[in-house]
Design a protein around this motif. Sequence first.
Motif, short mmCIF file in Angstrom:
data_model
loop_
_atom_site.label_atom_id
_atom_site.label_comp_id
_atom_site.label_asym_id
_atom_site.label_seq_id
_atom_site.Cartn_x
_atom_site.Cartn_y
_atom_site.Cartn_z
N GLU A 123 -3.85 -13.13 -7.62
CA GLU A 123 -2.78 -11.84 -6.54
C GLU A 123 -4.03 -11.27 -5.25
N TYR A 124 -6.18 -11.55 -6.01
CA TYR A 124 -6.80 -10.68 -4.87
C TYR A 124 -6.23 -11.55 -3.04
N GLY A 125 -5.47 -12.81 -3.43
CA GLY A 125 -5.75 -12.95 -1.49
C GLY A 125 -4.85 -11.85 -0.59
N VAL A 126 -4.14 -11.00 -1.29
CA VAL A 126 -3.50 -10.33 -1.08
C VAL A 126 -3.88 -9.88 0.69
N PHE A 127 -5.39 -9.18 0.16
CA PHE A 127 -6.76 -8.54 1.00
C PHE A 127 -7.05 -9.57 1.99
N ASP A 128 -6.52 -10.84 2.32
CA ASP A 128 -7.46 -11.92 3.01
C ASP A 128 -5.83 -12.19 4.72
N LEU A 129 -4.23 -11.15 3.58
CA LEU A 129 -3.75 -11.26 4.55
C LEU A 129 -3.60 -10.29 6.14
N PRO A 130 -4.09 -10.86 7.15
CA PRO A 130 -4.09 -10.18 8.57
C PRO A 130 -3.23 -9.37 9.29
N PHE A 131 -3.61 -7.92 9.72
CA PHE A 131 -3.13 -7.23 10.33
C PHE A 131 -1.99 -6.72 9.60
N MET A 132 -2.50 -6.39 8.50
CA MET A 132 -1.51 -5.52 6.79
C MET A 132 -2.37 -3.48 7.05
N ILE A 133 -3.50 -3.87 6.74
CA ILE A 133 -3.86 -2.13 6.84
C ILE A 133 -4.51 -1.63 8.53
N PRO A 134 -4.15 -0.81 8.75
CA PRO A 134 -3.83 0.07 9.79
C PRO A 134 -5.49 0.68 10.60
N SER A 135 -5.23 1.34 9.19
CA SER A 135 -7.04 2.31 8.98
C SER A 135 -6.79 2.69 7.95
N GLU A 136 -8.43 2.94 8.13
CA GLU A 136 -9.43 3.28 6.87
C GLU A 136 -8.90 4.41 5.73
N GLU A 137 -8.07 5.65 6.59
CA GLU A 137 -7.00 6.29 5.66
C GLU A 137 -6.08 5.84 5.02
N VAL A 138 -5.21 5.17 5.51
CA VAL A 138 -4.22 3.53 4.69
C VAL A 138 -5.26 3.20 3.80
N ALA A 139 -6.12 3.15 4.06
CA ALA A 139 -6.40 1.93 3.01
C ALA A 139 -7.16 2.39 1.68
N ASP A 140 -7.66 4.37 1.86
CA ASP A 140 -8.71 4.80 1.22
C ASP A 140 -6.58 5.49 -0.20
N ALA A 141 -5.47 5.54 0.45
CA ALA A 141 -4.88 5.92 0.03
C ALA A 141 -4.11 4.78 -1.04
N VAL A 142 -4.45 3.45 -0.24
CA VAL A 142 -3.15 2.33 -1.35
C VAL A 142 -4.24 1.82 -1.81
N LEU A 143 -4.99 1.81 -1.79
CA LEU A 143 -6.41 1.59 -3.21
C LEU A 143 -6.96 2.32 -4.07
N ASP A 144 -6.85 3.84 -3.24
CA ASP A 144 -7.00 4.87 -4.31
C ASP A 144 -5.90 5.50 -5.33
N GLY A 145 -4.75 4.82 -5.30
CA GLY A 145 -3.10 5.24 -5.52
C GLY A 145 -2.64 4.02 -6.70
N PRO A 146 -1.19 4.15 -7.00
CA PRO A 146 -1.14 3.01 -7.77
C PRO A 146 -1.18 1.77 -8.09
N PHE A 147 -1.30 0.87 -6.89
CA PHE A 147 -1.36 -0.09 -6.04
C PHE A 147 -2.70 -0.86 -6.59
N GLY A 148 -3.81 0.59 -6.16
CA GLY A 148 -4.86 0.14 -6.36
C GLY A 148 -5.55 -0.08 -7.34
N ASP A 149 -4.89 0.66 -8.70
CA ASP A 149 -5.02 0.57 -10.30
C ASP A 149 -4.17 -0.72 -10.43
N LYS A 150 -3.94 -1.22 -9.96
CA LYS A 150 -2.44 -2.12 -10.25
C LYS A 150 -3.63 -3.32 -10.33
N MET A 151 -4.30 -3.22 -9.21
CA MET A 151 -5.15 -4.83 -8.75
C MET A 151 -6.43 -4.80 -9.59
#
Length: 353
Positions: A123-151
């Motif tokens: 499932e960690y292959g999801v982070f290799d998908l290109p042109f997904m995360i548009p900014s550092e702020e979005v990265a922080d929000a996604v990783l520090d939220g429920p999705f990041g906890d799930k991963m």
Amino acid sequence: MTKKKWLLLLLSLTMVISVLAACGSSEDTGGTGSDGDASQGEESGNGDAMVLRISLGINNHHPLYESALHFKELLEEKTDDFVVEVYHSAQIGDDRVATEMLQMGDLAITIPSTSPLVNFVPEYGVFDLPFMIPSEEVADAVLDGPFGDKMLALLEEQDLIGLAWYENGFRNLTNSVRPVEKVEDLKGLVIRTMENQIHLDAWSELGANPTPMSFAELFTAMQQGTVDGQENPYPTIELEGYPEVQDYISDTNHVYTPFVFLFSKPIWDTLSPEQQELIRETALEARLFNRERTREVAEQSKEKLKELMTFTEISDEERARFREAVMPVIDKHADNISRDIVEEFMAEIEKHS
């Protein structure tokens, strides 16, 4: 003095020297960035403190190394239960070897990027998908939220405890042929990539000719014209001297790669709940330092590269075209990764963008 007495005297001196040498060999060879081999679970020279070794694949000039030292400093200030030793430049082993050592309880901590973890958790292959995360702020929000906890929770089945998300950063494109500001500019460019099928398929879909190659061979390959370009974060491009053999750089920001702070589950299970909470809290605290320092270094490198190379900024409209062009690749690999995970990831990005 008789010959026999001389021999006895010589033998006595030899024994004394041997004893002194043995006493001298007890010097502590462990510690930050050393080649010492302090075993996990053993007491350190600091009373009853347990030695926690951290293995990093990167060198001691990288912000991740500074972050590991910051974790060491914070934890040792809070408690006398642990002594932390930081080993850089794959002294203990590369990311995959270090991760396997965690699974066996032979090493306490490693902080790899997500790419090699695909071998353990697909499932960690999801982070290799290109042109997904548009900014550092979005990265922080996604990783520090429920999705990041799930991963992070997925790691426990592999005898790994995921404690925090650190930052590797965005990858950007360089080449020696022409400026790249739109999809069409990539046509025919020979681009070195990691040996990662998602990356290979993405660059092919964009019209380039991707060539998997080891990092160690890359500079020479660009120098000799074997490849036209490559993609890496700004600090790597600067510190590896790529402006010497590359003329153009574009802020493609095509892949955002996190680091993961991993702890060995076999060792974790020997700790008290209070010790576990202290380590978790310290890893999260050091995460904030890591992100700030990584972004500071990336911005400094970007400004230096602008002086050394022709810098092209990709417009929002063109970036949308890049993302649209690689959608077939995302669809192709979704089932191998987990289509549910991919869809949840995309929904979280959309929610925070």
